[in-house]
Scaffold this active site. Structure first.
Site, PDB file in Angstrom:
ATOM      1  CG  LEU A  71      -1.838  -1.215   1.375  1.00 40.43           C
ATOM      2  CD1 LEU A  71      -2.925  -0.939   2.413  1.00 40.43           C
ATOM      3  CD2 LEU A  71      -2.482  -1.634   0.054  1.00 40.43           C
TER       4      LEU A  71
ATOM      5  NE  ARG B  44      -0.004  12.872   9.914  1.00 38.58           N
ATOM      6  CZ  ARG B  44      -0.220  11.777  10.656  1.00 38.58           C
ATOM      7  NH1 ARG B  44       0.139  11.766  11.928  1.00 38.58           N
ATOM      8  NH2 ARG B  44      -0.766  10.699  10.125  1.00 38.58           N
TER       9      ARG B  44
ATOM     10  CE  LYS C 299       3.575   8.009   4.467  1.00 36.26           C
ATOM     11  NZ  LYS C 299       2.691   7.964   5.652  1.00 36.26           N
TER      12      LYS C 299
ATOM     13  CE  LYS D  20      38.319  13.938 -14.251  1.00 31.11           C
ATOM     14  NZ  LYS D  20      37.856  14.637 -15.463  1.00 31.11           N
TER      15      LYS D  20
ATOM     16  CE1 TYR E  94      35.826  21.094 -20.528  1.00 32.87           C
ATOM     17  CE2 TYR E  94      35.729  22.954 -19.024  1.00 32.87           C
ATOM     18  CZ  TYR E  94      35.134  22.159 -19.980  1.00 32.87           C
ATOM     19  OH  TYR E  94      33.855  22.449 -20.411  1.00 32.87           O
TER      20      TYR E  94
ATOM     21  CB  SER F  49      56.376  23.726  -5.741  1.00 37.25           C
ATOM     22  OG  SER F  49      56.802  22.789  -4.784  1.00 37.25           O
TER      23      SER F  49
HETATM   24  C1  UD1 Z   1      -4.269   1.571   9.540  1.00 36.53           C
HETATM   25  C2  UD1 Z   1      -5.123   0.464  10.163  1.00 36.53           C
HETATM   26  C3  UD1 Z   1      -4.902   0.471  11.664  1.00 36.53           C
HETATM   27  C4  UD1 Z   1      -3.443   0.317  11.996  1.00 36.53           C
HETATM   28  C5  UD1 Z   1      -2.626   1.387  11.286  1.00 36.53           C
HETATM   29  C6  UD1 Z   1      -1.175   1.132  11.449  1.00 36.53           C
HETATM   30  C7  UD1 Z   1      -7.099   0.192   8.797  1.00 36.53           C
HETATM   31  C8  UD1 Z   1      -8.542   0.525   8.649  1.00 36.53           C
HETATM   32  N1  UD1 Z   1      -6.497   0.709   9.849  1.00 36.53           N
HETATM   33  O1  UD1 Z   1      -4.751   2.783  10.050  1.00 36.53           O
HETATM   34  O2  UD1 Z   1      -5.644  -0.575  12.264  1.00 36.53           O
HETATM   35  O3  UD1 Z   1      -3.263   0.407  13.400  1.00 36.53           O
HETATM   36  O4  UD1 Z   1      -2.900   1.379   9.887  1.00 36.53           O
HETATM   37  O5  UD1 Z   1      -0.457   2.203  10.902  1.00 36.53           O
HETATM   38  O6  UD1 Z   1      -6.570  -0.537   8.020  1.00 36.53           O
HETATM   39  N2  UD1 Z   1      -3.440   3.509   2.115  1.00 36.53           N
HETATM   40  C9  UD1 Z   1      -3.707   3.400   0.772  1.00 36.53           C
HETATM   41  N3  UD1 Z   1      -4.956   3.654   0.346  1.00 36.53           N
HETATM   42  C10 UD1 Z   1      -5.965   3.998   1.189  1.00 36.53           C
HETATM   43  C11 UD1 Z   1      -5.672   4.113   2.547  1.00 36.53           C
HETATM   44  C12 UD1 Z   1      -4.408   3.851   2.991  1.00 36.53           C
HETATM   45  O7  UD1 Z   1      -2.832   3.080  -0.018  1.00 36.53           O
HETATM   46  O8  UD1 Z   1      -7.070   4.207   0.700  1.00 36.53           O
HETATM   47  C13 UD1 Z   1      -2.076   3.239   2.584  1.00 36.53           C
HETATM   48  C14 UD1 Z   1      -1.395   4.445   3.152  1.00 36.53           C
HETATM   49  O9  UD1 Z   1      -0.594   5.080   2.163  1.00 36.53           O
HETATM   50  C15 UD1 Z   1      -0.515   3.854   4.244  1.00 36.53           C
HETATM   51  C16 UD1 Z   1      -1.284   2.623   4.690  1.00 36.53           C
HETATM   52  O10 UD1 Z   1      -2.176   2.318   3.646  1.00 36.53           O
HETATM   53  O11 UD1 Z   1       0.729   3.422   3.764  1.00 36.53           O
HETATM   54  C17 UD1 Z   1      -2.046   2.838   5.968  1.00 36.53           C
HETATM   55  O12 UD1 Z   1      -2.898   3.922   5.794  1.00 36.53           O
HETATM   56  P1  UD1 Z   1      -3.219   4.914   6.969  1.00 36.53           P
HETATM   57  O13 UD1 Z   1      -4.167   5.910   6.522  1.00 36.53           O
HETATM   58  O14 UD1 Z   1      -1.938   5.374   7.580  1.00 36.53           O
HETATM   59  O15 UD1 Z   1      -3.934   3.890   7.983  1.00 36.53           O
HETATM   60  P2  UD1 Z   1      -4.520   4.241   9.351  1.00 36.53           P
HETATM   61  O16 UD1 Z   1      -5.853   4.842   9.184  1.00 36.53           O
HETATM   62  O17 UD1 Z   1      -3.493   4.967  10.136  1.00 36.53           O
END
Ligand code: UD1
Ligand code: CA
Length: 461
Positions: free
Chosen positions: A14, A21, A28, A355, A391, A409
């Site tokens: 994912l 942030r 990121k 170099k 160069y 030198s």
């Molecule tokens: C998620 C988990 C939570 C866990 C936490 C750990 C769910 C519903 N919740 O929460 O239980 O404790 O991670 O960090 O799964 N991402 C996508 N597409 C989306 C949403 C997220 O690619 O639609 C990716 C984000 O880029 C990230 C990861 O999934 O890398 C987690 O997403 P994030 O929004 O941080 O999850 P949390 O809501 O914090």
């Protein structure tokens, strides 16, 4: 290669989130830890499992994310709207050529320190769903793992949906899980967004699994850093320090003297022979090899190089793309650039830049010199301030210097030019024509002397 007990492994990474942030124009997951992007860390860890498929779910700045990994064989899946982790995995497994008993492993691209060992514990599980969890002193923000009295995992509740009592739970979901493809697919189809965030939660599959009496195993990570996700640059910086500290300690345990394990950064691989010592505040990038008995002084930067046994690199030296044969003395304040090569016992002193040049055995370039696009033979001495003028404003030219040459030198060698073996060049020369073997060349204005010279005086004196 390590498959889970049954079936093949398909990895879904994912990486679609926005990463607000980080406050960055860069996605990121492309921010780096130890010189490699977080995504690269994640993909390398995944690759160690030898998975059948690796799918990366991208969204925000997905093009840049994809381009960064163009050298890898990956499937890219677009998630244009981030409707939650469940939605992301739905898209991630769409059209996957998988059998029901294959496994789908979900990884987060922003969890860079997930190690192969921990991951192996998860993928080694035979459960229908295996979750990676961790205990946290402050679980705020994370999904909580809810178990029954016997310890069986029942469901995961997100912070925003949790009751007061549920928020007391310290065991949290890391987000990393593995599930059998057959069940996962049907569960994902049944996800609904009736929750506090209006999203499809991947975590809701746990409750479905428990309701069907499917085995859900929670693998508890002992090392919280390994499962820590990066949301801002403070977290990234902390993980960097953890990673560097661990590398430094491993290096010390493997027999290298590390002056301060908190003051060394290895952004790549550092391979040390026996009895190597490294003083404080050195940075190693790319692939660096230090031979036996090499000593690196403080504040040096070494990138993609091989330092031969018995060599000493003194303080504040910068070495990039270099091979040295051994017993070399380098620095302090030396700069060796790509293509520099030192034969055994060659010496490079302070404020010297080399170099694309080979310096022969026992030859010395000790002070304030520039040697580029050149070959220097053995036992030659280049005096202070020797410059190869390589160069001409358009092209680079070669300088050839033989064995046992003495260059006085402040000499400029205007390339292309060659100086034969045993030749001598008088200090302050500008050499524009070849000098033959054994010749003396002096190319400077003859000194004139005027007796009784009156210095100019200030007006009114
Ligand atoms: C998620 C988990 C939570 C866990 C936490 C750990 C769910 C519903 N919740 O929460 O239980 O404790 O991670 O960090 O799964 N991402 C996508 N597409 C989306 C949403 C997220 O690619 O639609 C990716 C984000 O880029 C990230 C990861 O999934 O890398 C987690 O997403 P994030 O929004 O941080 O999850 P949390 O809501 O914090
Ligand atoms: Ca998160």
């Amino acid at each position: 290669m390590k498959d889970s007990a049954t079936g093949r492994v398909h990895v879904v990474v994912l990486a679609a989130g926005k990463g607000t942030r980080m406050r960055s124009s860069k996605p990121k997951v492309l921010h780096e830890l130890a010189g490699r992007s977080m995504l690269a860390h994640c993909l390398d860890t995944a690759a160690a499992l030898n998975p059948a498929t690796v799918r990366v779910v991208i969204g925000h700045q997905g093009e840049a994310v994809r381009e960064s990994q163009s050298h890898r064989n990956l499937d890219w899946v677009w998630q244009h709207e981030q409707n939650g982790t469940g939605h992301a995995v739905q898209l991630g497994i769409e059209g996957l050529q998988a059998r029901p008993d294959d496994r789908v492993l979900v990884l987060y691209a922003d969890v860079p320190l997930l190690g192969a060992d921990l991951l192996a514990r998860l993928t080694g599980s035979n459960a229908v769903v295996s979750l990676l969890t961790v205990h946290m002193d402050d679980p705020t923000g994370y999904g909580r793992i809810l178990r029954d009295d016997t310890g069986r995992v029942l469901r995961i509740v997100e912070q925003k949906d949790a009751s007061e009592a549920e928020r007391e739970v310290r065991e949290v979901n890391t987000g990393i899980l593995m599930a059998r493809y057959g069940e996962l697919e049907t569960w994902l189809d049944r996800l609904e967004s009736g929750n506090a965030q209006g999203e499809l939660y991947l975590t809701d599959i746990i409750e479905m699994a428990a309701a069907e009496d499917k085995v859900v195993e929670a693998v508890i990570a002992e090392d919280a850093w390994a499962v820590t996700g990066v949301n801002d640059r403070l977290a990234l910086s902390r993980l960097e320090r953890v990673y560097q500290q661990r590398q430094a300690e491993a290096l010390a345990l493997a027999g290298t003297t590390v002056a301060d394990t908190a003051r060394i950064d290895i952004r790549g691989s550092l391979d040390c022979g026996q009895d190597v010592s490294i003083d404080v505040d050195c940075v190693f990038e790319g692939s660096v090899r230090l031979g036996d008995n090499v000593h690196i002084g403080p504040h040096c930067v070494l990138r993609d190089c091989e330092i031969g046994p018995g060599s000493t690199v003194e303080a504040f030296s910068h070495i990039d793309g270099v091979v040295t044969a051994g017993d070399n003395a380098i620095g302090p304040y030396a700069r060796l650039r790509p293509g520099a090569a030192l034969d055994s016992s060659a010496k490079i002193g302070n404020f010297v830049e080399i170099k694309a040049a080979r310096i022969g055995a026992r030859s010395k370039v000790n002070h304030l010199s520039y040697v580029g696009d050149a070959r220097v033979g053995d036992d030659s001495n280049l005096g202070a301030g020797t410059i190869t003028c390589n160069y001409d404003g358009a092209n680079k030219h070669h300088t050839e210097i033989g064995d046992r040459v003495f260059v006085g030198s402040a000499t400029q060698l205007v390339a292309p030019v060659s100086v034969g073996d045993d030749a001598t060049i008088g200090a302050g020369s500008t050499i524009t024509r070849n000098v033959g073997q054994g010749q003396l060349a002096v190319a400077r204005a003859r000194q004139s002397v005027i007796d009784g010279w009156q210095r100019p005086r200030k007006k009114g004196d």
